[in-house]
Design a protein around this motif. Sequence first.
Motif, mmCIF file in Angstrom:
data_model
loop_
_atom_site.group_PDB
_atom_site.id
_atom_site.type_symbol
_atom_site.label_atom_id
_atom_site.label_comp_id
_atom_site.label_asym_id
_atom_site.label_seq_id
_atom_site.Cartn_x
_atom_site.Cartn_y
_atom_site.Cartn_z
ATOM 1 N N GLU A 176 0.845 -1.187 0.000
ATOM 2 C CA GLU A 176 0.000 0.000 0.000
ATOM 3 C C GLU A 176 0.886 1.245 0.000
ATOM 4 O O GLU A 176 2.011 1.221 0.496
ATOM 5 N N ALA A 177 0.377 2.309 -0.556
ATOM 6 C CA ALA A 177 1.146 3.558 -0.600
ATOM 7 C C ALA A 177 1.444 4.029 0.821
ATOM 8 O O ALA A 177 0.532 4.138 1.647
ATOM 9 N N PRO A 178 2.706 4.304 1.148
ATOM 10 C CA PRO A 178 3.046 4.778 2.495
ATOM 11 C C PRO A 178 2.687 6.247 2.668
ATOM 12 O O PRO A 178 2.404 6.955 1.694
ATOM 13 N N ARG A 179 2.725 6.689 3.898
ATOM 14 C CA ARG A 179 2.421 8.099 4.165
ATOM 15 C C ARG A 179 3.479 9.002 3.540
ATOM 16 O O ARG A 179 3.169 10.075 3.018
ATOM 17 N N ARG A 180 4.746 8.560 3.610
ATOM 18 C CA ARG A 180 5.851 9.349 3.064
ATOM 19 C C ARG A 180 6.508 8.568 1.933
ATOM 20 O O ARG A 180 6.963 7.445 2.131
ATOM 21 N N HIS A 181 6.569 9.197 0.753
ATOM 22 C CA HIS A 181 7.194 8.552 -0.407
ATOM 23 C C HIS A 181 8.678 8.905 -0.522
ATOM 24 O O HIS A 181 9.391 8.289 -1.312
ATOM 25 N N GLU A 182 9.119 9.887 0.234
ATOM 26 C CA GLU A 182 10.464 10.437 0.035
ATOM 27 C C GLU A 182 11.582 9.384 0.126
ATOM 28 O O GLU A 182 12.491 9.384 -0.717
ATOM 29 N N PRO A 183 11.544 8.453 1.108
ATOM 30 C CA PRO A 183 12.604 7.424 1.115
ATOM 31 C C PRO A 183 12.634 6.592 -0.167
ATOM 32 O O PRO A 183 13.711 6.210 -0.639
ATOM 33 N N LEU A 184 11.463 6.331 -0.751
ATOM 34 C CA LEU A 184 11.421 5.528 -1.966
ATOM 35 C C LEU A 184 11.897 6.305 -3.185
ATOM 36 O O LEU A 184 12.567 5.744 -4.064
ATOM 37 N N THR A 185 11.563 7.596 -3.267
ATOM 38 C CA THR A 185 12.057 8.388 -4.401
ATOM 39 C C THR A 185 13.572 8.538 -4.305
ATOM 40 O O THR A 185 14.264 8.561 -5.327
ATOM 41 N N ARG A 186 14.101 8.611 -3.099
ATOM 42 C CA ARG A 186 15.565 8.621 -2.931
ATOM 43 C C ARG A 186 16.157 7.282 -3.334
ATOM 44 O O ARG A 186 17.226 7.220 -3.966
ATOM 45 N N LEU A 187 15.474 6.215 -2.982
ATOM 46 C CA LEU A 187 15.976 4.879 -3.272
ATOM 47 C C LEU A 187 16.046 4.622 -4.773
ATOM 48 O O LEU A 187 17.050 4.114 -5.283
ATOM 49 N N TYR A 188 15.002 4.973 -5.506
ATOM 50 C CA TYR A 188 14.910 4.639 -6.927
ATOM 51 C C TYR A 188 15.249 5.796 -7.864
ATOM 52 O O TYR A 188 15.435 5.574 -9.059
ATOM 53 N N GLY A 189 15.289 7.017 -7.339
ATOM 54 C CA GLY A 189 15.593 8.162 -8.195
ATOM 55 C C GLY A 189 14.473 8.528 -9.141
ATOM 56 O O GLY A 189 14.713 9.143 -10.182
ATOM 57 N N THR A 190 13.250 8.132 -8.809
ATOM 58 C CA THR A 190 12.100 8.442 -9.657
ATOM 59 C C THR A 190 10.840 8.487 -8.801
ATOM 60 O O THR A 190 10.777 7.865 -7.731
ATOM 61 N N ARG A 191 9.837 9.218 -9.309
ATOM 62 C CA ARG A 191 8.522 9.224 -8.662
ATOM 63 C C ARG A 191 7.548 8.286 -9.377
ATOM 64 O O ARG A 191 6.376 8.193 -8.992
ATOM 65 N N ALA A 192 8.030 7.621 -10.419
ATOM 66 C CA ALA A 192 7.180 6.708 -11.182
ATOM 67 C C ALA A 192 7.052 5.376 -10.449
ATOM 68 O O ALA A 192 7.552 4.324 -10.879
ATOM 69 N N ILE A 193 6.385 5.434 -9.305
ATOM 70 C CA ILE A 193 6.218 4.261 -8.441
ATOM 71 C C ILE A 193 4.730 3.943 -8.322
ATOM 72 O O ILE A 193 3.936 4.812 -7.969
ATOM 73 N N GLU A 194 4.379 2.713 -8.634
ATOM 74 C CA GLU A 194 2.988 2.261 -8.520
ATOM 75 C C GLU A 194 2.869 1.330 -7.316
ATOM 76 O O GLU A 194 3.729 0.477 -7.093
ATOM 77 N N PHE A 195 1.787 1.508 -6.551
ATOM 78 C CA PHE A 195 1.579 0.695 -5.360
ATOM 79 C C PHE A 195 0.429 -0.281 -5.565
ATOM 80 O O PHE A 195 -0.301 -0.213 -6.554
#
Length: 346
Positions: A176-195
């Motif tokens: 499920e989409a977390p409250r904060r996406h920032e760690p994941l955008t740092r991890l992958y270098g993109t906001r193109a993340i689908e949950f």
Amino acid sequence: MILHAHQGTTSSALTRLSVNAARRLGIPRDGYAHLLGVAPEHLNDDLCRTPAATSIRIAELTTVHASWTELALVLAEQSAIGALGVWDYLITSAPTPLEGIRDASAYFATVADTATDNLRIVEDGELVTISHVNEADLTYEAACAIRAYALGLYQRRLSEAAQRRLVPLRVTLAAEAPRRHEPLTRLYGTRAIEFEAPVSSITFLASDLSAPTPHAQPGLSTVLRRHAEQTLAGAIPLHNWLDLFRTALASVHDEATTATLPAVARRMAVSTRTLQRRLDEHGTTWSNEVEAVRRAHITRLLHDTDLGIDAIAARSGYADARALRRAVQRWYGTTPARLRRDGRSL
């Protein structure tokens, strides 16, 4: 056979990452220090295979105090090249990143428990999608962390192979989409993340992964694959107390001509009486275990060295060559010389 090697265990390197992440995120050590394989002599021995349940429990403890996104990011940040041994170099040393990730999939057992975790690659025209499937029995948050970390690890290694940051076209997470996406955008270098996807995956352009790896050395992948096979063949899986005892006995035996009961008991931090009782509970004895170690040691010296029989007897705790010959006859029904010839003809 490689895909199913040492199921139920993971590399000690992977467990070290879990322990270091837990420490960095402030998880009290007393919550996991008792787990099988976390003792320093096992955690720092690259031959040891830690029970997968140990890493799972550490991840579960960690995600009680930190979000799964934070744990995934911390694990990835700690995973410098070489942290996972030969598996890392299978990716970074192949002729292309794509060939490297294929080798990493074939030898996934060198790091992970292939009974529950799988690395899958799908090539579809201009796209390559790499999926991480985790089917272990663990909490939702820990499962999310492991899957998210795995994708970040694959991206990092592929980028290191290409010697440039490879940005995925798409990341899908079975979470499920977390409250904060920032760690994941740092991890992958993109906001193109689908949950809430069926499978966690990361997709790249095929052209990014099929370009030649800079500075790749011809023949190196073959050497690394052979090393991966040797790593699996020489691994010491820790499933239970008897496995721990045998690693302690082998360690003491390597340090001295003859391993003693008090020395091994000290290594395991138990009394000699407790050690003997536990051996009895596991259907074996001190003398049987010592003889098994001696047998393996002597066989290895006969097959892999040119030492004479007298020298091998002295190194193995036997009074003389005659005592060694009697032991080899009892074990194998043959002579040391014949055992040496047979071993080298294989």
